[in-house]
Write a protein that holds these residues in place. Structure first.
Motif, mmCIF file in Angstrom:
data_model
loop_
_atom_site.group_PDB
_atom_site.id
_atom_site.type_symbol
_atom_site.label_atom_id
_atom_site.label_comp_id
_atom_site.label_asym_id
_atom_site.label_seq_id
_atom_site.Cartn_x
_atom_site.Cartn_y
_atom_site.Cartn_z
ATOM 1 N N CYS A 17 86.350 -38.309 -86.816
ATOM 2 C CA CYS A 17 87.151 -38.054 -85.648
ATOM 3 C C CYS A 17 87.793 -39.263 -85.317
ATOM 4 O O CYS A 17 86.705 -40.551 -85.587
ATOM 5 N N ALA A 19 88.092 -40.466 -82.068
ATOM 6 C CA ALA A 19 86.821 -40.379 -81.104
ATOM 7 C C ALA A 19 85.877 -41.788 -81.268
ATOM 8 O O ALA A 19 85.629 -42.290 -80.494
ATOM 9 N N CYS A 20 84.175 -40.893 -81.426
ATOM 10 C CA CYS A 20 83.262 -41.075 -82.100
ATOM 11 C C CYS A 20 83.387 -42.239 -83.143
ATOM 12 O O CYS A 20 82.492 -42.164 -83.893
ATOM 13 N N CYS A 43 81.008 -33.163 -84.694
ATOM 14 C CA CYS A 43 81.750 -34.701 -84.902
ATOM 15 C C CYS A 43 80.744 -34.545 -83.185
ATOM 16 O O CYS A 43 80.147 -33.546 -82.743
ATOM 17 N N ALA A 44 79.709 -36.313 -82.747
ATOM 18 C CA ALA A 44 79.473 -36.495 -81.126
ATOM 19 C C ALA A 44 80.597 -35.303 -80.186
ATOM 20 O O ALA A 44 79.628 -34.933 -79.331
ATOM 21 N N CYS A 45 81.838 -35.394 -80.303
ATOM 22 C CA CYS A 45 82.348 -35.252 -79.726
ATOM 23 C C CYS A 45 82.280 -33.809 -78.927
ATOM 24 O O CYS A 45 81.834 -32.794 -77.942
HETATM 25 ZN ZN LIG Z 1 83.953 -37.054 -82.254
#
Ligand SMILES: [Zn+2]
Length: 271
Positions: A17, A19-20, A43-45
């Motif tokens: 990802c 983003a994270c 993922c974290a998102c």
């Molecule tokens: Zn993410």
């Protein structure tokens, strides 16, 4: 957004990802599974989005439950405004009422109710309403009613027991304004059945009344005596006195009007 915009492929061949930075894929621990080497993972998102969605539905469910229980609780919608947030919390009785709800689990376990007594217009119903609204927000089922309504509701019913059992089944029952109802033998019989059934259920009962405590304690009429004995067994008397709330509001309005009128006169002078 297209997937290529949010993910990139790492040196290990897995998708990450952007983003994270967490991997969105993982390898199967034992090499491969039915011909596949990797599987997708959150993922974290993704985890955050999932939690937010769960919270949204949980909050929605809570709001709907509270709103449904609130409409069942009160006979008049204006009572929904009677809350600790709107009340004068410097008032000693309000303070005790808040303590009651904050210790609700203990009150419930020990079958502790309250008897708010005192002169007309001192806000006894308001105090009880604040308790009701606070507990409703905590998903407690509450019914706030009075004996005139109960007697009118019960009169045409073939099965009175079902109605009385329903009143006993709320986690908290509030009977407002005890003592203003008709004094007939029939009415007193219903009142006794409701109170007695409630007390036998072991669930707390809150009563408000304009009757002086002395009168409640020294009643000699047998039909009333047995009702009051049951109430005193379970409800802690709390005096609600001081200035009448209605008088206090009226005098506050009067002061406000005076100030405004004087201020206006002052402005006129300046012109
Ligand atoms: Zn993410």
């Amino acid at each position: 957004m297209r997937e290529e915009d949010t993910v990139c492929v790492g040196s290990d061949g897995l998708q990450y990802c952007k983003a994270c930075g967490e991997a969105k894929e993982a390898f199967f621990p034992k090499g491969d599974f039915m011909g596949m080497k990797k599987h997708s993972r959150q993922c974290a998102c993704d985890r955050k989005a999932y939690e937010e969605e769960q919270k949204y539905f949980k909050d929605k469910e809570h709001r709907e439950l509270v709103s449904r229980n609130t409409s069942i609780c009160f006979d008049e919608s204006r009572m929904e405004e009677w809350t600790f947030e709107n009340a004068d919390m410097s008032d000693a009785v309000m303070h005790k009422a808040k303590k009651y709800v904050d210790n609700w689990e203990k009150m419930k376990r020990n079958h502790i109710g309250c008897l708010f007594w005192g002169p007309v217009g001192t806000g006894k119903s308001y105090v009880a309403g604040c308790i009701a609204n606070d507990l409703l927000k905590r998903e407690v089922t509450v019914k706030m009613t009075n004996f005139n309504t109960i007697i009118d509701d019960i009169f045409p019913l073939a099965d009175k027991t079902e109605y009385i059992n329903a009143l006993a089944s709320y986690q908290l029952l509030i009977i407002d304004d005890l003592g203003v109802e008709r004094n007939s033998e029939y009415a007193l019989g219903i009142i006794f059945s409701v109170i007695d059934r409630r007390i036998r259920s072991g669930r707390p009962l809150i009563i408000t009344t304009n009757l002086p405590l002395k009168e409640i304690k020294s009643e000699t009429m047998l039909d009333k005596r047995r009702i009051y004995d049951r109430i005193l067994e379970m409800c802690t008397p709390m005096y609600v006195g001081g200035t009448s709330k209605r008088e206090a509001i009226a005098s506050m309005k009067m002061e406000k009007a005076k100030t405004l009128l004087n201020a206006n006169r002052g402005e006129e002078k300046c012109e």
